[in-house]
Design a protein around this motif. Sequence first.
Motif, short mmCIF file in Angstrom:
data_model
loop_
_atom_site.label_atom_id
_atom_site.label_comp_id
_atom_site.label_asym_id
_atom_site.label_seq_id
_atom_site.Cartn_x
_atom_site.Cartn_y
_atom_site.Cartn_z
N ASN A 22 31.92 48.87 8.83
CA ASN A 22 32.40 47.56 9.28
C ASN A 22 32.50 46.60 8.12
O ASN A 22 31.55 46.42 7.35
CB ASN A 22 31.45 46.99 10.33
CG ASN A 22 31.44 47.84 11.58
OD1 ASN A 22 32.48 48.29 12.05
ND2 ASN A 22 30.26 48.07 12.13
N LYS A 64 36.61 40.94 9.39
CA LYS A 64 38.07 40.90 9.34
C LYS A 64 38.58 39.77 8.46
O LYS A 64 39.56 39.91 7.73
CB LYS A 64 38.65 40.73 10.75
CG LYS A 64 38.62 42.02 11.56
CD LYS A 64 39.37 43.11 10.84
CE LYS A 64 39.15 44.46 11.51
NZ LYS A 64 39.53 45.57 10.66
N THR A 123 29.38 44.86 3.47
CA THR A 123 29.84 46.05 4.18
C THR A 123 28.69 46.72 4.89
O THR A 123 27.60 46.85 4.32
CB THR A 123 30.46 47.04 3.17
OG1 THR A 123 31.34 46.35 2.31
CG2 THR A 123 31.20 48.14 3.89
N THR A 158 41.81 46.14 1.25
CA THR A 158 41.37 47.33 1.98
C THR A 158 40.06 47.82 1.38
O THR A 158 39.80 47.66 0.19
CB THR A 158 42.40 48.48 1.91
OG1 THR A 158 42.60 48.82 0.54
CG2 THR A 158 43.70 48.10 2.56
N THR A 209 39.08 54.05 6.33
CA THR A 209 39.61 52.85 5.68
C THR A 209 39.58 51.68 6.64
O THR A 209 39.86 51.83 7.82
CB THR A 209 41.05 53.09 5.19
OG1 THR A 209 41.04 54.20 4.29
CG2 THR A 209 41.60 51.87 4.48
N ASP A 210 39.24 50.51 6.12
CA ASP A 210 39.26 49.30 6.92
C ASP A 210 39.98 48.21 6.13
O ASP A 210 40.05 48.25 4.90
CB ASP A 210 37.83 48.85 7.26
CG ASP A 210 37.77 47.94 8.46
OD1 ASP A 210 36.67 47.50 8.84
OD2 ASP A 210 38.85 47.65 9.05
N THR A 211 40.54 47.26 6.86
CA THR A 211 41.32 46.18 6.24
C THR A 211 40.67 44.85 6.54
O THR A 211 40.14 44.64 7.64
CB THR A 211 42.75 46.18 6.80
OG1 THR A 211 43.33 47.46 6.57
CG2 THR A 211 43.60 45.12 6.11
#
Lengths: 243, 316
Positions: free
Chosen positions: B185, B188, B198, B258, B275-277
């Motif tokens: 996580n 956002k 993170t 990212t 992958t997270d943005t």
Amino acid sequence: MNKLPYFLFFINFYLFFALPVYALMRSEDYELQMPNLNFASGNAESAGYNLGFTGGQTASGAYSSTGYRALIGFWYLKTIIPFSFSLSNQVIEFGTLSTGLPSYGTTTLTVSSGGAGAYQVTAIENRALRADTTGSAIPDVTGDNGTATESTADTWDLGTTYGFGYSMYGHDVPTPFPTAGPVGSYYKQFANLEQDEVPQVVMSSTNVGKNRTATMTYKVNISAIQPAGRYRNAIIFVATPGY
Amino acid sequence: MQNSKFSLKFKVFLNFSLLTFNFVLFASPVYAQSLSLSLSPPLVELMVQPGKQVTFSYQLVNNSERDQNITPLLKSFTPDGTEGLIAFKEVPRNNPISITFEGNDRFNQPFPLAIGETKSMVIKIKPNAGAPEKDYYFTLLFSSGDLADKSGNQTGSITQIGSNLLITVSKDGQPKLTAEIQDFNVPKIVDSFDAVATDLKITNPGNVLFKPFGKIAFSGWFGQKKEIKLLEQNVLSGSTRRFDIETYRPKFPLGKYTAKVEFEPNQIPPSVNLTDTFYYFPIRLTLGIIALLILNKLRRLIPAKKLISKQKIPVI
């Protein structure tokens, strides 16, 4: 001629130069556990780094193949830091107990944990404080509001709140205990082995650390109807590193 | 005569001073009225074939003020939580791993350990020939206590210090590793003045522990990149472990970024990745500007109202 000064000089010479031998050497095919034969070694440091180095070891490093992984080199062993635990007072004497007058005792727990990272210290009492001659017990404290358990703390300021419990302050202690002294108002019961309760964590950390210290304060307060006797129990502390 | 006396006194004084200095410099630490033990190594990881035996050595040191009677114990454990801590349980009756001491030491039998003494013990570990290929976790405990029967009301103590054993039984040394990312996580929207934190949790649904070898890679505008290496901490069989990740703040914290986590369990492919943005935006600065604009607008309105209220309307 007075020989005392020469005798003292000899003692000083012996102590100064007869330094303890850190290397572990054995006879019968000699086993050198820690020493490393090399052309250079030592420790260096700057503002942000500490560096230990050795020069001259051949083929040091990590190797792996089918069925094995080998860590070759002095520093793979050197960084194995012993895990240590100490207790400042093994026996807490409460003296003569008087109605409504709490008695206190303290012990200091100290942990050094480096190699594995993370550690925990749990505590549990083998039984309630009990007089063996009469079988009567001082109950575990429930706190001023009646909410203290082995996992939940409650305040204990009233002289009319009776029982046995503990508080803590220092490094790595669980909430709501403070990180610095003096001892606060919150107390817990010890988990009770006779009642099959689960040992409770009294110190824990996810980081490596040296000489992490916490002070545990025991408190006992008896009511007027508590039978006379010599009340005893034991606290079992278990200190283990993480994985 | 006086000169020789002065010389003698000076010599004695000098030697006593040096004697005191040496004792202070080289004296071992003394733990007054205490119990103090240290144990090495704190953690042992082994991979053993069924029917084969391995041995290794422990060192237990008594730093206490007095001699101790030490009782070695063996417990089994399971991971407790996500922080690398453990919960004990009794060794199962059908345990297929034989763990014994070499020599005269025995579990549940005390031995003396004098002040300052270091005791080396060799442990022998041998899985049965038919031992299932999976992990077995134990803690070797050394127990000492003082329940002195002195007069008065008192609480004694029993102290146990442990070292953890992580044993993998495998015939071919290549057990199947299974790794999953349970949580990855990243907030956002991150304020441009903040570093991004993170949250990473890795799960091991398999039968064998592993260490994740990999990194988290951040990338954003203007070719900004940063890689943070994962700590190669053990993720035990049937458990989830949380990993501490250092925070990251780019030089130009604005816009889309990212974060990709990728690792191989024990450096053995295939890798696991996710992958997270997230977006950097000057939230506090923007709110501050909006607040100033609103205040400015209000400030302009207030004097006009006061002017109207102060005017007296003549009564005809």
